[in-house]
Design a protein around this motif. Structure first.
Motif, PDB file in Angstrom:
ATOM      1  N   TRP A 146       8.852  14.880  -1.387  1.00 22.29           N
ATOM      2  CA  TRP A 146       8.966  14.446  -2.770  1.00 22.29           C
ATOM      3  C   TRP A 146       8.967  12.928  -2.766  1.00 22.29           C
ATOM      4  CZ3 TRP A 146      13.755  12.423  -5.096  1.00 22.29           C
ATOM      5  CH2 TRP A 146      13.585  12.090  -6.441  1.00 22.29           C
ATOM      6  N   VAL A 147       8.020  12.328  -3.465  1.00 20.17           N
ATOM      7  CA  VAL A 147       7.908  10.871  -3.478  1.00 20.17           C
ATOM      8  C   VAL A 147       8.882  10.329  -4.508  1.00 20.17           C
ATOM      9  CG1 VAL A 147       6.363   8.900  -3.706  1.00 20.17           C
ATOM     10  CG2 VAL A 147       5.490  11.081  -2.819  1.00 20.17           C
ATOM     11  N   GLY A 148      10.015   9.874  -4.029  1.00 17.61           N
ATOM     12  CA  GLY A 148      11.078   9.432  -4.906  1.00 17.61           C
ATOM     13  C   GLY A 148      11.219   7.921  -4.946  1.00 17.61           C
ATOM     14  N   PRO A 149      12.310   7.466  -5.521  1.00 16.95           N
ATOM     15  CA  PRO A 149      12.536   6.035  -5.674  1.00 16.95           C
ATOM     16  C   PRO A 149      12.826   5.370  -4.340  1.00 16.95           C
ATOM     17  CG  PRO A 149      14.483   7.260  -6.331  1.00 16.95           C
ATOM     18  CD  PRO A 149      13.410   8.277  -6.068  1.00 16.95           C
ATOM     19  N   PRO A 150      12.702   4.056  -4.268  1.00 12.96           N
ATOM     20  CA  PRO A 150      13.008   3.332  -3.032  1.00 12.96           C
ATOM     21  C   PRO A 150      14.498   3.358  -2.755  1.00 12.96           C
ATOM     22  CG  PRO A 150      12.639   1.806  -4.837  1.00 12.96           C
ATOM     23  CD  PRO A 150      12.292   3.164  -5.366  1.00 12.96           C
ATOM     24  N   PRO A 151      14.893   3.027  -1.539  1.00 11.58           N
ATOM     25  CA  PRO A 151      16.325   2.952  -1.244  1.00 11.58           C
ATOM     26  C   PRO A 151      17.006   1.878  -2.081  1.00 11.58           C
ATOM     27  CG  PRO A 151      15.016   2.010   0.541  1.00 11.58           C
ATOM     28  CD  PRO A 151      14.060   2.686  -0.379  1.00 11.58           C
ATOM     29  N   THR A 173       4.733  -8.246  -7.539  1.00 16.81           N
ATOM     30  CA  THR A 173       4.988  -6.813  -7.510  1.00 16.81           C
ATOM     31  C   THR A 173       5.231  -6.404  -6.072  1.00 16.81           C
ATOM     32  OG1 THR A 173       4.126  -4.679  -8.284  1.00 16.81           O
ATOM     33  CG2 THR A 173       2.571  -6.138  -7.200  1.00 16.81           C
ATOM     34  N   LYS A 174       5.822  -5.222  -5.871  1.00 14.85           N
ATOM     35  CA  LYS A 174       6.063  -4.727  -4.515  1.00 14.85           C
ATOM     36  C   LYS A 174       5.599  -3.281  -4.425  1.00 14.85           C
ATOM     37  CE  LYS A 174       9.889  -5.866  -2.321  1.00 14.85           C
ATOM     38  NZ  LYS A 174      11.329  -6.094  -2.020  1.00 14.85           N
ATOM     39  N   MET A 175       5.111  -2.908  -3.245  1.00 13.70           N
ATOM     40  CA  MET A 175       4.623  -1.543  -3.076  1.00 13.70           C
ATOM     41  C   MET A 175       4.787  -1.070  -1.639  1.00 13.70           C
ATOM     42  SD  MET A 175       0.451  -2.018  -3.135  1.00 13.70           S
ATOM     43  CE  MET A 175       0.479  -2.897  -4.686  1.00 13.70           C
ATOM     44  N   SER A 176       4.875   0.254  -1.527  1.00 12.86           N
ATOM     45  CA  SER A 176       4.786   0.942  -0.241  1.00 12.86           C
ATOM     46  C   SER A 176       3.524   1.780  -0.287  1.00 12.86           C
ATOM     47  CB  SER A 176       6.019   1.815  -0.018  1.00 12.86           C
ATOM     48  OG  SER A 176       5.853   2.642   1.122  1.00 12.86           O
ATOM     49  N   ILE A 177       2.844   1.939   0.851  1.00 13.47           N
ATOM     50  CA  ILE A 177       1.581   2.669   0.855  1.00 13.47           C
ATOM     51  C   ILE A 177       1.575   3.731   1.953  1.00 13.47           C
ATOM     52  CG2 ILE A 177       0.289   0.712  -0.099  1.00 13.47           C
ATOM     53  CD1 ILE A 177      -0.798   0.208   2.748  1.00 13.47           C
ATOM     54  N   THR A 234       5.043  -7.464  -0.753  1.00 14.05           N
ATOM     55  CA  THR A 234       4.878  -8.188  -2.018  1.00 14.05           C
ATOM     56  C   THR A 234       3.423  -8.549  -2.273  1.00 14.05           C
ATOM     57  OG1 THR A 234       7.098  -9.106  -1.810  1.00 14.05           O
ATOM     58  CG2 THR A 234       5.605 -10.241  -3.309  1.00 14.05           C
ATOM     59  N   GLY A 235       3.037  -8.465  -3.540  1.00 13.02           N
ATOM     60  CA  GLY A 235       1.706  -8.893  -3.948  1.00 13.02           C
ATOM     61  C   GLY A 235       1.773  -9.703  -5.223  1.00 13.02           C
ATOM     62  N   ASN A 236       0.727 -10.494  -5.462  1.00 10.11           N
ATOM     63  CA  ASN A 236       0.656 -11.256  -6.701  1.00 10.11           C
ATOM     64  C   ASN A 236       0.488 -10.324  -7.888  1.00 10.11           C
ATOM     65  OD1 ASN A 236       0.812 -13.559  -5.205  1.00 10.11           O
ATOM     66  ND2 ASN A 236      -1.326 -14.169  -5.472  1.00 10.11           N
ATOM     67  N   ARG A 237       1.036 -10.711  -9.024  1.00  9.08           N
ATOM     68  CA  ARG A 237       0.878  -9.932 -10.253  1.00  9.08           C
ATOM     69  C   ARG A 237       0.220 -10.818 -11.293  1.00  9.08           C
ATOM     70  NH1 ARG A 237       3.525  -8.573 -15.023  1.00  9.08           N
ATOM     71  NH2 ARG A 237       5.134 -10.142 -14.706  1.00  9.08           N
ATOM     72  N   LEU A 279       8.674  -1.694  -8.382  1.00 10.21           N
ATOM     73  CA  LEU A 279       8.354  -1.095  -7.095  1.00 10.21           C
ATOM     74  C   LEU A 279       7.432   0.109  -7.275  1.00 10.21           C
ATOM     75  CD1 LEU A 279      12.006  -1.254  -5.812  1.00 10.21           C
ATOM     76  CD2 LEU A 279      10.153  -2.664  -4.948  1.00 10.21           C
ATOM     77  N   TYR A 280       6.370   0.159  -6.489  1.00 10.78           N
ATOM     78  CA  TYR A 280       5.383   1.230  -6.564  1.00 10.78           C
ATOM     79  C   TYR A 280       5.250   1.930  -5.212  1.00 10.78           C
ATOM     80  CZ  TYR A 280       3.564  -0.912 -10.898  1.00 10.78           C
ATOM     81  OH  TYR A 280       3.426  -1.421 -12.174  1.00 10.78           O
TER      82      TYR A 280
END
Length: 249
Positions: A126-131, A142-146, A189-192, A226-227
């Motif tokens: 289950w793809v849930g929220p970050p810690p 922006t921030k993301m996990s892939i 982190t990435g530019n937004r 967070l994505y």
């Protein structure tokens, strides 16, 4: 004396009658469940072709999610702050997922649950929220996990994160890391910007650093939050896959 005794007796018996009623009301107020209806979208993204049953506690939410890209909308009546969600193969009855989910962590707005199978024959997550320890990005980023699952890609890649300089088409690497197929990366982190000036490059992990995949145009209109993105499909051109980003959370 008799009148006084009689009056007191009446009051005494009235109190005896009223108090249990009040106690009953108090108990009812404290223990009464507050059922709430939630419109919930359930997405199942798998490698195997499956038909899935999804349960929440003793309630069957659906028995009709057909994958590899399945989606159903259900109405979920919940009375508890958390539920044990289960996912089962309808035909083999095999449990593919069994996890405890807090109602508050189901993403607000979209009210969706995303289930991901990252390896053939494997279980789902289950793809849930970050810690809770993961910090939010600043207002201009922006921030993301892939995670990637495309079978044609190597079992491990070197991911290079590239951000534009200002709002131009000039990019420079701001992060890089090794990533195993089917595993989630750390949050980076990435530019937004209005033009989504963030791109990812996947290279072979050996010293040759051969480019095998790229994501260059799928990050428009990202917010400062967070994505989680998955890369499950892509188009091959000149030996390099142009991957499609799927927003899981």
């Amino acid at each position: 004396m008799n009148r006084k005794f009689s009056t007191n007796s009446i009051l005494f018996y009235c109190v005896l009658i009223v108090l249990p009623g009040l106690a009953g009301c108090s108990k009812s107020i404290k223990t009464m469940d507050d059922p709430k209806f939630m419109s919930l979208s359930i997405y199942a993204k798998t490698i195997d072709a499956l038909q899935l049953k999804v349960t929440a506690g003793d309630e069957i939410l659906t028995q009709s999610i057909v994958t590899p890209d399945g989606q159903v909308s259900v109405t979920f009546l919940h009375t508890e702050p958390e539920y044990r969600f289960g996912v089962y193969d309808v035909f083999t009855h095999q449990a593919i997922l069994d996890t405890l989910v807090s109602i508050n962590t189901i993403r607000a707005g979209g009210r969706k649950i995303v289930l991901l199978q990252s390896v053939p024959g494997g279980e789902m997550v289950w793809v849930g929220p970050p810690p809770a320890s993961e910090t939010l990005p600043t207002s201009d980023s922006t921030k993301m996990s892939i995670v990637y699952t495309l079978a044609a890609l190597p079992d491990q890649v070197k991911v290079v994160v590239e951000n534009s300089i200002g709002n131009t088409n000039n990019y420079h690497a701001t992060d890089s890391f090794l990533l195993q197929k089917g595993e989630f990366s750390h949050y980076f982190t990435g530019n937004r910007t209005s033009k989504g000036k963030l791109q990812l490059k996947f290279y072979t992990p050996d010293s040759n650093r051969t480019l095998v995949a790229a994501i260059t145009n799928d990050f428009n209109r990202l917010d400062d939050k967070l994505y989680v993105f998955a890369f499950r499909t892509g188009k091959l051109s000149n030996g390099v896959y142009s991957l499609t980003a799927e927003n899981l959370y």
